[in-house]
Scaffold this motif. Structure first.
Motif, PDB file in Angstrom:
ATOM      1  N   ALA A  84       0.757  -1.246   0.059  1.00 14.52           N
ATOM      2  CA  ALA A  84      -0.033  -0.035   0.019  1.00 14.52           C
ATOM      3  C   ALA A  84       0.826   1.231   0.107  1.00 14.52           C
ATOM      4  O   ALA A  84       0.942   2.154  -0.868  1.00 14.52           O
ATOM      5  CB  ALA A  84      -1.014  -0.051   1.232  1.00 14.52           C
ATOM      6  N   GLU A  94       9.431   2.654   7.282  1.00 16.61           N
ATOM      7  CA  GLU A  94       9.000   1.613   7.515  1.00 16.61           C
ATOM      8  C   GLU A  94       9.826   1.036   8.673  1.00 16.61           C
ATOM      9  O   GLU A  94      11.113   1.375   8.805  1.00 16.61           O
ATOM     10  CB  GLU A  94       9.794   0.583   6.107  1.00 16.61           C
ATOM     11  N   ALA A  95       9.210   0.395   9.459  1.00 16.46           N
ATOM     12  CA  ALA A  95       9.550  -0.126  10.845  1.00 16.46           C
ATOM     13  C   ALA A  95      10.952  -1.241  10.639  1.00 16.46           C
ATOM     14  O   ALA A  95      11.920  -1.225  11.742  1.00 16.46           O
ATOM     15  CB  ALA A  95       8.429  -0.314  11.745  1.00 16.46           C
ATOM     16  N   THR A 110       2.469  -7.900   2.913  1.00 18.33           N
ATOM     17  CA  THR A 110       2.722  -8.091   1.765  1.00 18.33           C
ATOM     18  C   THR A 110       3.681  -9.219   1.470  1.00 18.33           C
ATOM     19  O   THR A 110       3.661  -9.787   0.234  1.00 18.33           O
ATOM     20  CB  THR A 110       3.569  -6.734   1.440  1.00 18.33           C
ATOM     21  N   ALA A 169      -0.840 -15.097  -0.743  1.00 17.52           N
ATOM     22  CA  ALA A 169      -1.110 -16.164  -1.359  1.00 17.52           C
ATOM     23  C   ALA A 169      -1.032 -15.915  -2.869  1.00 17.52           C
ATOM     24  O   ALA A 169      -0.996 -16.733  -3.772  1.00 17.52           O
ATOM     25  CB  ALA A 169      -2.645 -16.840  -1.253  1.00 17.52           C
ATOM     26  N   ALA A 170      -0.797 -14.634  -3.158  1.00 15.70           N
ATOM     27  CA  ALA A 170      -0.497 -14.075  -4.724  1.00 15.70           C
ATOM     28  C   ALA A 170      -1.348 -14.384  -5.620  1.00 15.70           C
ATOM     29  O   ALA A 170      -1.011 -15.065  -6.983  1.00 15.70           O
ATOM     30  CB  ALA A 170       0.957 -14.682  -4.696  1.00 15.70           C
ATOM     31  N   PHE A 171      -2.733 -14.295  -5.488  1.00 18.01           N
ATOM     32  CA  PHE A 171      -3.680 -14.328  -6.533  1.00 18.01           C
ATOM     33  C   PHE A 171      -4.417 -13.073  -6.665  1.00 18.01           C
ATOM     34  O   PHE A 171      -4.541 -12.231  -5.831  1.00 18.01           O
ATOM     35  CB  PHE A 171      -4.203 -15.589  -6.400  1.00 18.01           C
ATOM     36  N   LEU A 203       7.833   4.628  13.305  1.00 12.60           N
ATOM     37  CA  LEU A 203       7.014   5.936  13.826  1.00 12.60           C
ATOM     38  C   LEU A 203       7.076   5.579  15.474  1.00 12.60           C
ATOM     39  O   LEU A 203       6.315   4.454  15.959  1.00 12.60           O
ATOM     40  CB  LEU A 203       5.843   6.214  13.323  1.00 12.60           C
ATOM     41  N   GLY A 252      -7.399  -5.792   4.031  1.00 11.40           N
ATOM     42  CA  GLY A 252      -8.125  -6.952   4.150  1.00 11.40           C
ATOM     43  C   GLY A 252      -7.218  -8.203   3.420  1.00 11.40           C
ATOM     44  O   GLY A 252      -6.005  -8.031   3.502  1.00 11.40           O
ATOM     45  N   GLY A 253      -8.039  -9.065   2.870  1.00 11.03           N
ATOM     46  CA  GLY A 253      -7.263 -10.136   2.011  1.00 11.03           C
ATOM     47  C   GLY A 253      -6.816  -9.810   0.570  1.00 11.03           C
ATOM     48  O   GLY A 253      -6.825 -10.684  -0.384  1.00 11.03           O
ATOM     49  N   GLY A 255      -5.212  -6.803  -0.723  1.00 11.65           N
ATOM     50  CA  GLY A 255      -4.290  -5.368  -0.724  1.00 11.65           C
ATOM     51  C   GLY A 255      -3.313  -5.430  -1.969  1.00 11.65           C
ATOM     52  O   GLY A 255      -2.947  -4.515  -2.284  1.00 11.65           O
ATOM     53  N   ILE A 256      -3.069  -6.784  -2.219  1.00 13.80           N
ATOM     54  CA  ILE A 256      -2.327  -6.840  -3.438  1.00 13.80           C
ATOM     55  C   ILE A 256      -2.886  -6.623  -4.793  1.00 13.80           C
ATOM     56  O   ILE A 256      -2.707  -5.545  -5.627  1.00 13.80           O
ATOM     57  CB  ILE A 256      -1.447  -8.126  -3.426  1.00 13.80           C
ATOM     58  N   GLN A 257      -4.075  -7.221  -4.862  1.00 11.56           N
ATOM     59  CA  GLN A 257      -4.617  -7.141  -6.196  1.00 11.56           C
ATOM     60  C   GLN A 257      -5.365  -5.829  -6.330  1.00 11.56           C
ATOM     61  O   GLN A 257      -5.800  -5.520  -7.369  1.00 11.56           O
ATOM     62  CB  GLN A 257      -5.627  -8.368  -6.265  1.00 11.56           C
TER      63      GLN A 257
HETATM   64  C1  LIG Z   1      -1.904 -15.344   4.169  1.00  8.21           C
HETATM   65  C2  LIG Z   1      -2.259 -14.226   3.369  1.00  8.21           C
HETATM   66  C3  LIG Z   1      -2.677 -14.479   2.212  1.00  8.21           C
HETATM   67  C4  LIG Z   1      -2.950 -13.305   1.154  1.00  8.21           C
HETATM   68  N1  LIG Z   1      -3.389 -13.447  -0.235  1.00  8.21           N
HETATM   69  C5  LIG Z   1      -3.534 -12.361  -0.751  1.00  8.21           C
HETATM   70  C6  LIG Z   1      -3.808 -12.521  -2.149  1.00  8.21           C
HETATM   71  O1  LIG Z   1      -3.821 -13.508  -2.916  1.00  8.21           O
HETATM   72  N2  LIG Z   1      -3.976 -11.574  -2.704  1.00  8.21           N
HETATM   73  C7  LIG Z   1      -4.262 -10.214  -2.460  1.00  8.21           C
HETATM   74  O2  LIG Z   1      -4.453  -9.118  -3.293  1.00  8.21           O
HETATM   75  N3  LIG Z   1      -3.917 -10.063  -1.073  1.00  8.21           N
HETATM   76  C8  LIG Z   1      -3.810 -11.051  -0.221  1.00  8.21           C
HETATM   77  N4  LIG Z   1      -3.535 -11.024   1.123  1.00  8.21           N
HETATM   78  C9  LIG Z   1      -3.739  -9.604   1.621  1.00  8.21           C
HETATM   79  C10 LIG Z   1      -2.595  -8.692   1.445  1.00  8.21           C
HETATM   80  O3  LIG Z   1      -1.305  -9.407   1.776  1.00  8.21           O
HETATM   81  C11 LIG Z   1      -2.473  -7.304   2.288  1.00  8.21           C
HETATM   82  O4  LIG Z   1      -4.059  -6.811   2.076  1.00  8.21           O
HETATM   83  C12 LIG Z   1      -1.597  -6.377   1.925  1.00  8.21           C
HETATM   84  O5  LIG Z   1      -0.253  -7.007   1.989  1.00  8.21           O
HETATM   85  C13 LIG Z   1      -1.578  -5.317   2.746  1.00  8.21           C
HETATM   86  O6  LIG Z   1      -0.601  -4.504   2.713  1.00  8.21           O
HETATM   87  P1  LIG Z   1       0.098  -3.157   3.575  1.00  8.21           P
HETATM   88  O7  LIG Z   1       0.967  -2.538   2.789  1.00  8.21           O
HETATM   89  O8  LIG Z   1      -1.431  -2.622   3.784  1.00  8.21           O
HETATM   90  O9  LIG Z   1       0.238  -3.935   4.781  1.00  8.21           O
HETATM   91  P2  LIG Z   1       1.889  -4.474   5.213  1.00  8.21           P
HETATM   92  O10 LIG Z   1       2.375  -5.426   4.078  1.00  8.21           O
HETATM   93  O11 LIG Z   1       1.619  -5.276   6.498  1.00  8.21           O
HETATM   94  O12 LIG Z   1       2.609  -3.330   5.345  1.00  8.21           O
HETATM   95  C14 LIG Z   1       2.605  -2.373   6.487  1.00  8.21           C
HETATM   96  C15 LIG Z   1       3.631  -2.038   6.864  1.00  8.21           C
HETATM   97  O13 LIG Z   1       3.634  -1.084   7.907  1.00  8.21           O
HETATM   98  C16 LIG Z   1       4.777  -1.213   8.827  1.00  8.21           C
HETATM   99  N5  LIG Z   1       4.464  -0.360  10.124  1.00  8.21           N
HETATM  100  C17 LIG Z   1       3.993  -0.683  10.971  1.00  8.21           C
HETATM  101  N6  LIG Z   1       3.814   0.019  11.970  1.00  8.21           N
HETATM  102  C18 LIG Z   1       4.822   0.904  11.473  1.00  8.21           C
HETATM  103  C19 LIG Z   1       5.358   2.273  12.381  1.00  8.21           C
HETATM  104  N7  LIG Z   1       5.005   2.306  13.755  1.00  8.21           N
HETATM  105  N8  LIG Z   1       6.343   2.729  11.754  1.00  8.21           N
HETATM  106  C20 LIG Z   1       6.974   2.519  10.598  1.00  8.21           C
HETATM  107  N9  LIG Z   1       6.215   1.313   9.861  1.00  8.21           N
HETATM  108  C21 LIG Z   1       5.332   0.722  10.502  1.00  8.21           C
HETATM  109  C22 LIG Z   1       5.088  -2.637   8.957  1.00  8.21           C
HETATM  110  O14 LIG Z   1       6.197  -3.032   9.447  1.00  8.21           O
HETATM  111  C23 LIG Z   1       4.681  -3.097   7.544  1.00  8.21           C
HETATM  112  O15 LIG Z   1       6.034  -3.435   6.786  1.00  8.21           O
HETATM  113  C24 LIG Z   1      -3.014 -12.158   1.963  1.00  8.21           C
HETATM  114  C25 LIG Z   1      -2.768 -11.801   3.245  1.00  8.21           C
HETATM  115  C26 LIG Z   1      -2.393 -12.941   4.061  1.00  8.21           C
HETATM  116  C27 LIG Z   1      -1.829 -12.577   5.504  1.00  8.21           C
END
Ligand SMILES: Cc1cc2nc3c(=O)[nH]c(=O)nc-3n(C[C@H](O)[C@H](O)[C@H](O)COP(=O)(O)OP(=O)(O)OC[C@H]3O[C@@H](n4cnc5c(N)ncnc54)[C@H](O)[C@@H]3O)c2cc1C
Length: 361
Positions: A14, A32-33, A42, A46-48, A160, A320-321, A323-325
């Motif tokens: 995101a 990034e922490a 991320t 499951a990467a679909f 942060l 949610g589930g 965030g990649i797609q």
């Molecule tokens: C098992 C599994 C299967 C999934 N399969 C799919 C799929 O097939 N297709 C799909 O689209 N999505 C899938 N998802 C969902 C998808 O992975 C997430 O929706 C997406 O990765 C969320 O991205 P994000 O950047 O919001 O969160 P994250 O990738 O969790 O990134 C948030 C970042 O914020 C950082 N952070 C937190 N607090 C702080 C702070 N205080 N200071 C600095 N940095 C901080 C963390 O270290 C982290 O790196 C799946 C998720 C899981 C767990």
């Protein structure tokens, strides 16, 4: 004057995709922490890419993201087959009805013609041909590279710790030093509510849920043209991977604190048990297991928009589930809101934080 126009907390898919989208129009800091961006949700997906996943309110974001993911070379054909028994006919009908008129092609098929070794009783199938593999590592890496080229600054090991609002901007105390920025974007995944609280913003009730994944070797190996197979009841999915492997999930959703989660043996066992009820293949080895956190707002829709109560605080959370797609369309939507551009392909109204609080605008 602040050091940066916009500070984004979280360099998962995101935060990275948003930074890539606005880096050439604003001075962007990506905090990034962890040592590496992508360590949490991320890097554990499951990467679909599936237009039905998350339901009709997520589908516009997924569909709108398809062309950008395709153009980047991050999608590869897979297809999905949603299967059930005779008792699940109503679920199949409901799925077809939910997506009617959305442009998502769905067709009822006989699953036995698609899955070798399918056990008796799996008589209902809904085929979703557009479902694709996503190369998550390449997509995330590309977003980080584009962000860097656009001028955004990435700081890792930069958790942060506090955010104070003073004058027109934020004073951000992090593990890597103190920065100032006019706008603070919360893209912290499972940590979105704690990050909001640090900034004096009332949390929205975003909760994290553990999901387990298992990599198997089976005998026979899954055919290379096997689609993604998902239970219509939402109790399992599996898909073929490179080298004849298989990725399987019990579709678990266990509430968790925002931590570095690990898989539980019980969830791995449940996954395998459900798999063995679907096909007669032998599980020869469990090669890998992992778990990650999927974070949801109370209504399970993402939250994109300025908080309204606290100036300069922007929510980019609850992915949610999906965030990649949905990442390209979500980042485009957020960039337009932050920079004050006209809305794009997806209407932002249903994702606004105002839906949770009467006092927000
Ligand atoms: C098992 C599994 C299967 C999934 N399969 C799919 C799929 O097939 N297709 C799909 O689209 N999505 C899938 N998802 C969902 C998808 O992975 C997430 O929706 C997406 O990765 C969320 O991205 P994000 O950047 O919001 O969160 P994250 O990738 O969790 O990134 C948030 C970042 O914020 C950082 N952070 C937190 N607090 C702080 C702070 N205080 N200071 C600095 N940095 C901080 C963390 O270290 C982290 O790196 C799946 C998720 C899981 C767990």
């Amino acid at each position: 004057m602040s050091d940066f126009d916009i500070a984004i907390v979280g360099a998962g898919i995101a935060g990275a995709t948003l930074a890539a989208g606005i880096g050439d129009r604003a001075r962007v800091l990506l905090l990034e922490a962890e040592d590496q961006p992508g360590y949490h949700a991320t890097g554990r997906s499951a990467a679909f890419w599936s237009e039905t996943y998350g339901g009709p309110a997520i589908q516009p974001l997924t569909t709108a993201s398809g062309p950008a993911l395709s153009a980047g070379g991050f999608l590869e054909p897979l297809g999905s087959l949603h299967i059930g028994g005779a008792d699940d006919a109503a679920l199949a009908e409901a799925m077809l009805a939910e997506f009617e008129g959305t442009g998502v092609a769905l067709a009822q098929v006989d699953p036995a013609e698609w899955i070798p070794g399918l056990r008796a009783g799996w008589t209902i199938g809904v085929h979703e041909p557009s479902c694709a593999y996503i190369d998550v590592g390449a997509c995330h890496g590309d977003a980080l590279a584009r962000a860097r080229r656009a001028g955004a600054v990435l700081r890792t090991r930069a958790a942060l710790r506090s955010a104070e609002r003073g004058g027109a901007g934020w004073r951000l105390t992090t593990a890597a030093g103190v920065f100032s920025a006019d706008i603070l974007v919360d893209a912290a995944g499972a940590w979105a509510d704690p990050v909001a609280a640090m900034a004096g913003v009332t949390p929205l009730g975003i909760r994290a849920f553990r999901r387990t994944m298992v990599q198997l070797r089976t005998e026979p190996a899954p055919p290379a043209d096997l689609p993604h197979i998902a239970g219509l009841r939402g109790d399992f999915y599996f898909k073929p991977e490179a080298g004849g492997r298989l990725w399987l999930s019990p579709h678990d959703e266990i509430e968790s604190e925002a931590i570095d989660v690990a898989p539980e043996e019980m969830d791995v066992a449940v996954a395998i048990d459900r798999f063995e009820h679907v096909v007669d293949w032998r599980v020869a080895a469990v090669e890998r297991r992992w778990a990650g956190l999927r974070s949801f707002a109370p209504d399970r829709l993402p939250v994109y928009g300025f908080d309204g109560a606290v100036p300069g605080f922007f929510w980019f959370a609850g992915q949610g589930g999906f965030g990649i797609q949905t990442a390209p369309a979500a980042a485009d939507l957020a960039a337009r809101l932050i920079l004050g551009d006209a809305p794009g392909a997806v209407d932002p109204a249903r994702y606004a934080p105002a839906r949770f609080r009467a006092n927000l605008c």
